[in-house]
Scaffold this motif. Structure first.
Motif: not given
Length: 320
Positions: A115-118, A131-146, A195-204
């Motif tokens: 399931g999602p890596y939290v 800002t770090t969360i936003g940039k991490l989201a960008y980098q993970f998405k660039k890796q093809g992760l949801q 979980v519902t979306q089948g996401a790969d990464v969650v940033l809280i």
């Protein structure tokens, strides 16, 4: 030296060199004054070097380790010229940091998980957490992760609004509630949605108040417990964000947060705007917690995976 034979990504290295320019210029200027008029590394030079390292925010404990390593080398080699000191420092600091296998990653990645890596992100207000969360989201998405972001810092409307801007910019979903809502409730909703979306990464995101450690500990503990109702192992990682421009204060924040909660990784931000980048060396050495990311600029690409060999090479390489 074999540690530096690796060929680094030219674009990443160029950004790192630029981001550390203020730190490097300040350090090399102090180092030059420390050896002025001296041709040999002797006790006076070592005393001066100790002061240079401490005033460059490397930290007292780490500085003493470095000086001890150089003293052993001077004793072994019998003669060591001051013209060699920059290269010697580069090698000995890399050697010191090599005693652990932390800080050797080269790209953004997440461990395999069911399931999602939290990742729960903590840190005081103003360190660049959002800002770090936003940039991490960008980098993970660039890796093809949801990716899914959760706005669990509900004590500041600005934090929620800023996360929304980043979520829109990176085009990832943001789960949020009204300001003043229960942070644990936001975390629960975020993980349920992921979980519902089948996401790969969650940033809280979490609140960054450190003036009352008991409340902070209780709050973060509650957020963790509630997340575990959705995903047993959550959070898989607790990332502490530190402002590198605060120098030794970053050490103190790290100490306080590691007492308040179980921190498993570190991000050091704002290194481009300061001459205090030596703090990364000290933090890498003193805390048995990996520095995973460093911020070396304001651009969306300027959050980098921390690699200690790249960092030390940029810090000491005169030919940059």
């Amino acid at each position: 030296m074999s540690l530096f034979k690796k060929i680094f990504s030219s674009q990443k290295k160029e950004t790192l060199d630029k981001g550390l320019e203020k730190t490097k210029t300040s350090f090399l200027s102090k180092l030059s004054k420390a050896v002025a008029g001296k041709s040999k590394v002797d006790d006076d030079v070592l005393d001066n070097l100790e002061e240079v390292l401490v005033t460059s925010d490397v930290g007292v404990a780490t500085t003493l380790k470095i000086i001890e390593r150089i003293e052993e080398r001077v004793s072994r080699d019998k003669y060591m010229g001051t013209d060699e000191l920059n290269e010697i420092l580069r090698e000995e600091i890399a050697g010191l940091l090599s005693e652990t296998h932390l800080g050797e990653e080269e790209e953004f990645r997440i461990p395999d998980s069911k399931g999602p890596y939290v990742i729960m992100v903590v840190g005081v207000n103003g360190v660049g957490k959002t800002t770090t969360i936003g940039k991490l989201a960008y980098q993970f998405k660039k890796q093809g992760l949801q990716v899914v972001i959760g706005a669990a810092d509900t004590f500041r409307a600005a934090a929620i609004d800023q996360l929304q801007v980043w979520a829109d910019r990176v085009d990832v979903p943001l789960v949020k509630q009204k300001m003043g809502s229960d942070p644990a409730s936001v975390a629960f909703d975020t993980l349920s949605s992921a979980v519902t979306q089948g996401a790969d990464v969650v940033l809280i995101d979490t609140a960054g108040r450190l003036h009352n450690k008991v409340n902070l500990m209780n709050e973060l503990g509650k957020v963790k417990r509630v997340m575990q109702k959705v995903i047993d192992e959550a959070p898989h990682e607790v990332l502490l964000v530190l402002d590198g421009s605060t120098g030794q204060n970053a050490f103190e924040q790290a100490k306080e947060f590691t007492r308040a909660t179980e921190v498993t990784s570190l991000a050091v931000t704002k290194l481009d705007g300061t001459a205090k980048g030596g703090v990364v060396i000290g933090i890498s050495d003193q805390f048995q917690i990996p520095v995973k990311y460093i911020g070396v600029g304001e651009g969306i690409e300027d959050l980098q995976v921390f690699n200690k060999f790249e960092f030390v090479d940029s810090f000491f390489n005169i030919t940059n």
